[in-house]
Design an enzyme around this catalytic site. Structure first.
Site, PDB file in Angstrom:
ATOM      1  N   HIS A 182       0.828  -1.216   0.000  1.00 49.19           N
ATOM      2  CA  HIS A 182       0.000   0.000   0.000  1.00 49.19           C
ATOM      3  C   HIS A 182       0.859   1.262   0.000  1.00 49.19           C
ATOM      4  CE1 HIS A 182      -3.263  -2.836   1.279  1.00 49.19           C
ATOM      5  NE2 HIS A 182      -3.924  -2.075   0.425  1.00 49.19           N
ATOM      6  N   THR A 183       1.548   1.471  -1.093  1.00 49.15           N
ATOM      7  CA  THR A 183       2.390   2.669  -1.248  1.00 49.15           C
ATOM      8  C   THR A 183       1.750   3.566  -2.298  1.00 49.15           C
ATOM      9  OG1 THR A 183       3.552   1.589  -3.035  1.00 49.15           O
ATOM     10  CG2 THR A 183       4.478   1.312  -0.815  1.00 49.15           C
ATOM     11  N   SER A 184       2.430   4.669  -2.609  1.00 50.64           N
ATOM     12  CA  SER A 184       1.876   5.543  -3.654  1.00 50.64           C
ATOM     13  C   SER A 184       1.969   4.860  -5.021  1.00 50.64           C
ATOM     14  CB  SER A 184       2.573   6.899  -3.662  1.00 50.64           C
ATOM     15  OG  SER A 184       3.894   6.765  -4.128  1.00 50.64           O
ATOM     16  N   HIS A 208       0.935   1.826  -5.515  1.00 50.35           N
ATOM     17  CA  HIS A 208      -0.395   1.192  -5.626  1.00 50.35           C
ATOM     18  C   HIS A 208      -1.430   2.259  -6.010  1.00 50.35           C
ATOM     19  CE1 HIS A 208      -4.061  -0.972  -4.743  1.00 50.35           C
ATOM     20  NE2 HIS A 208      -4.348  -0.168  -3.718  1.00 50.35           N
ATOM     21  N   HIS A 222      -7.350   6.962  -2.561  1.00 55.74           N
ATOM     22  CA  HIS A 222      -8.192   5.953  -1.902  1.00 55.74           C
ATOM     23  C   HIS A 222      -7.514   5.173  -0.772  1.00 55.74           C
ATOM     24  CE1 HIS A 222      -6.055   2.896  -4.188  1.00 55.74           C
ATOM     25  NE2 HIS A 222      -6.659   1.994  -3.432  1.00 55.74           N
ATOM     26  N   ASP A 223      -6.184   5.145  -0.723  1.00 61.23           N
ATOM     27  CA  ASP A 223      -5.511   4.403   0.360  1.00 61.23           C
ATOM     28  C   ASP A 223      -4.534   5.296   1.116  1.00 61.23           C
ATOM     29  OD1 ASP A 223      -6.538   1.849   0.558  1.00 61.23           O
ATOM     30  OD2 ASP A 223      -5.260   1.003  -1.013  1.00 61.23           O
ATOM     31  N   ASP A 249      -8.920  -1.080  -8.007  1.00 60.87           N
ATOM     32  CA  ASP A 249      -8.197  -1.350  -6.763  1.00 60.87           C
ATOM     33  C   ASP A 249      -7.587  -2.751  -6.744  1.00 60.87           C
ATOM     34  OD1 ASP A 249      -7.269  -0.857  -4.221  1.00 60.87           O
ATOM     35  OD2 ASP A 249      -9.127  -1.465  -3.213  1.00 60.87           O
ATOM     36  N   GLN A 264      -3.155 -16.806  -4.323  1.00 63.36           N
ATOM     37  CA  GLN A 264      -3.619 -16.086  -5.514  1.00 63.36           C
ATOM     38  C   GLN A 264      -4.789 -16.798  -6.196  1.00 63.36           C
ATOM     39  OE1 GLN A 264      -2.697 -12.890  -6.335  1.00 63.36           O
ATOM     40  NE2 GLN A 264      -1.905 -13.248  -4.286  1.00 63.36           N
TER      41      GLN A 264
END
Ligand SMILES: Nc1ncnc2c1ncn2[C@@H]1O[C@@H]2COP(=O)(O)O[C@H]2[C@H]1O
Length: 791
Positions: free
Chosen positions: A514-516, A518, A554-555, A681, A733
């Site tokens: 969850h970084t920029s 993403h 969004h995150d 997302d 997965q």
């Protein structure tokens, strides 16, 4: 290791830290066939009492077996201790050492236990010497007569003890628990103030409760197997029987005859009881208690006023009248009546009425199915996700773990120390620029890369590299400019640049997923979707701006941990948002807090008040839609509204929308935007395989870190199978795609027309299947394989 050679292991158990074994693992460990199901120990924990005068391999083996099966186990050394322990805990199984009376008086204990009333449902087991049972003339009958249910030969084998306890559980404890429950049900029926009768399918009486005995004067022996009703009992008996045989409840007045000959008219209902798919085998007659429903009977029956006996009956029972419940029941009825008189009707009520009217002329099977449909429709949890039983139980455990964590927000409270979030603190300071944003400041390599920014195989990881981990600003400006967001919002490009900068700075670079990057990836997917012709026709420029802004933010400030983790650790955000949509609420709130913090970042500053309100509401709605606990709700609503009819003659090659659907109605636009951001997302499994794999590794790493931290801080482990030592990446997965991705992207592709999504998705699915078949599990091995995979 030979399972029967475990004796040494058992003797050592006190020095070995005990590890909890999951039931499915246990089945595997014991080499039992997969079809074996362990007792439902989630819901019922069997209690075992060991009566052993001294510890030896045998008591150890049973003790260990109980631990493995998660049964509660107690040990008592002599008769008094056994009786005391039993009276406190009421054990399901008592295992008594019957090998040597010198150490413990097995016979005396068994007899003493059987003298207690409460051992009615207890299984008592004797462990005897091998020689006692192997003798040719051995006879266990006297022991059975003494009160033992089972005689076991001594064994040091752990798996044998486990199997014995399992068999006892399945064959004795479970039925006894059920029997005890059935007894409780009978007791409840006897204590009920309603008059209850149960008949067989021919309406011959099988059971009547105590209230019936009191009112009608018969006891069960006198009337068992006799017809319950005579020809005049019910106005239209034939109709009633017909309805019951079709599996439908009947409600009305029944005229009874007391043993003394007096008539008694009672209102009530009759419920058919059937094994699913079969015709009813029993009918249950329930009549409101003659004293509790006195008012109602007076008002519904003319007979009653002629029956002077009833008030007397009521007076006799006056002491037991619950005036409070009568009056509140009366009030409730009044308010229900008022509700019925109002000219309002919810759509669901109409649907239920329609179904009920169809039932009038349906077959018993259809009626039963429709009854189930109505039961489901009556709940308020229509769109709440529930893993299907079969998948939940027998599916891959990693998938269950992942789905459990994504789709629920379960929490347990234990404090930890992390403080972060700018939600309640001040907004971080950044160097805000007042100058003009200049696109020509970027390198040639960056320019070439950004020229491909609308392609589905855009290389976000290359952008991460060459932008110095600031992909959001670069890609964001490129996409905002492509969709002319500055014009839609009526602001200079510089403000967009500042906004993207402050948003990017508030993503946590320390996270692995969850970084920029993403955020940039989700924004890129959003742009890809917005480019589809179908969406271009539906969404206007302001909608496009909303979508890109929501995607970018969004995150924001994602801590790299799930909402459940925050709740479990008493994090201030979980407290602030009452454990509800913790992360998504934070992302949306912080995005607006940052935006409003300074005019130089306020991308909404030129909007009219009501436009701003609508934009704000829509951005929040989109960000909240990324919350996975409501995944199936969003998907179901989307599919319900936009289900596509296949029509091969239609001009657009088989794609045709429902004629009556107003695509641009605000509520439908909202559904589309929600699905758009949801798909963007989690679009990583639909990207080219190299990227798909990289994202899978990143998310797994983040999950593993969470598990590590939970273990280190003694917190509940939200996804125990996401442990770096044991987790299979390909399996996770496959599960994620099976449960979340495949259906959603099939539906989305059908609407927006984007075949590449589904083609990639299927290739990636096959790829993970291949790795799984090759036995690849760990991140390192997945990376090794990734290097061998051509782009
Ligand atoms: N490839 C993936 N494998 C497993 N989980 C994923 C994958 N991609 C996304 N997710 C999960 O889906 C969630 C979507 O919302 P979040 O971005 O908050 O967090 C995301 C992850 O928890």
């Amino acid at each position: 290791m030979d399972p029967c050679d475990e004796r040494r292991y058992i003797r050592k158990r006190k020095q070995v830290a005990y590890e909890r074994t999951e039931p499915t693992e246990l089945i595997r460990l014991l080499g039992l066939p997969a079809s074996v199901t362990l007792p439902d120990i989630e819901n019922y924990t069997a209690k075992v009492l060991l009566a052993f005068g001294k510890d030896d391999y045998q008591s150890d083996a049973f003790w260990m077996a109980c631990e493995k099966l998660h049964f509660e186990c107690n040990l008592a050394r002599n008769k008094d201790a056994v009786i005391e322990a039993f009276q406190t805990k009421n054990h399901d199984i008592v295992v008594i050492d019957y090998r040597n009376p010198k150490f413990i008086d097995g016979e005396g204990i068994c007899k003493a236990l059987r003298n207690l009333k409460s051992t009615q449902f207890t299984v008592i087991v004797a462990v005897v010497k091998r020689s006692a049972i192997e003798k040719e003339d051995s006879n266990i009958e006297p022991m059975l007569n003494m009160g033992f249910n089972r005689v076991l030969m001594e064994t040091s084998c752990l798996s044998q003890c486990i199997n014995e306890l399992l068999q006892l559980y399945k064959s004795d404890v479970e039925p006894r628990v059920q029997l005890a429950t059935a007894q409780a049900v009978y007791l409840a029926l006897d204590k009920s103030s309603d008059v209850v009768h149960i008949t067989d399918h021919n309406l011959n009486l099988q059971y009547l409760n105590k209230t019936s005995e009191r009112f009608l004067g018969y006891n069960i022996k006198e009337v068992k197997d006799k017809p319950l009703l005579d020809a005049n009992s019910v106005d239209n008996k034939e109709l009633m029987v017909q309805q019951l045989q079709r599996g439908r409840e009947w409600e009305g007045l029944i005229s009874w005859k007391r043993k003394s000959g007096e008539p008694l008219l009672l209102s009530g209902r009759v419920i058919p009881a059937a094994i699913p798919g079969r015709s009813p085998s029993h009918y249950i007659f329930i009549h409101e208690s003659p004293y509790m429903s006195h008012d109602k009977r007076l008002s519904t029956s003319a007979h009653l006023s002629k029956n002077p006996d009833l008030p007397k009956t009521q007076n006799n029972r006056k002491g037991s009248l619950d005036m409070k419940s009568i009056s509140s029941d009366g009030l409730r009825r009044q308010s229900i009546a008022k509700l019925h008189n109002l000219s309002i009707e919810a759509p669901i009520t109409k649907v239920i009425s329609l179904i009920t009217s169809v039932q009038e002329s349906a077959s018993p099977e259809v009626i039963q199915t429709l009854d189930k449909v109505v039961d489901i429709l009556r709940t308020t949890e229509l769109y709440s996700p529930q893993l299907k039983d079969d998948k939940g139980k027998t599916g891959d455990p990693i998938t269950s773990d992942l789905m459990g964590a994504l789709l629920s927000s379960g929490s347990t409270v234990t404090p930890i120390t992390r403080r972060s979030s700018s939600d309640s603190g001040s907004v971080p300071r950044i160097g805000l620029s007042r100058t003009t944003y200049k696109t020509h400041n970027i390198s040639l390599q960056m320019k070439e890369l950004l020229d491909t920014s609308l392609l589905w195989d855009f290389d976000i990881f290359q952008l991460e590299d060459i932008s110095g981990k600031r992909p959001l600003v670069y890609l964001g400006m490129n996409l905002m400019s492509h969709f002319d967001v500055s014009s839609s919002l009526g602001i200079e490009e510089m403000i967009l640049y500042n906004w993207l900068t402050i948003i990017e700075l508030n993503y946590n670079a320390k996270n692995s997923y969850h970084t920029s990057t993403h955020a940039a990836d989700v924004m890129q997917a959003t742009a890809g979707f917005l480019e589809r012709e179908r969406l271009k026709q539906i969404l206007d420029p302001l909608d496009e701006a909303i979508c890109l802004i929501a995607a970018a933010a969004h995150d924001v400030d994602h801590p790299g941990k799930s909402s459940a983790f925050l709740s479990n650790s008493n994090h201030e955000l979980a407290i602030l948002y009452n454990d509800l949509c913790v992360l998504e609420s934070h992302h949306a709130a912080l995005a607006f807090k940052l935006t409003m913090s300074d005019d130089r970042v306020n991308i909404f500053k030129s909007l009219e008040r009501d436009v701003y309100k609508a934009v704000r509401q829509s951005v929040i709605d989109m960000i909240l839609a990324t919350e996975m606990t409501r995944h199936f709700e969003h998907l179901a609503k989307f599919v319900n509204v936009f289900s596509i009819k296949k029509d091969d003659d239609s001009p657009d090659g088989g794609r045709s929308s429902p004629d009556t659907l107003n695509w641009t109605a605000p509520e439908n636009i909202a559904l589309i935007k929600r699905m758009l951001i949801k798909c963007a997302d989690v679009s990583n499994p639909t990207r080219p395989v190299q990227m798909c794999v990289e994202w899978a590794i990143r998310i797994a790493e983040e999950y593993f870190n969470q598990t590590d931290e939970e273990k280190a801080n003694n917190l509940p482990v939200v996804m125990p199978l996401f442990d770096r030592a044991t987790c299979s990446i390909p399996k996770s997965q496959i599960g994620f795609m099976d449960f979340i991705i495949n259906d959603m992207f099939e539906a989305w592709e059908e609407i927006i027309g984007f075949p590449q999504l589904v083609v990639n998705m299927k290739c990636n699915y096959e790829y993970w299947k291949q790795l799984d078949e090759m036995g690849i599990q760990k991140i390192q091995d997945v990376i090794l394989m990734q290097h061998r995979t051509p782009m």
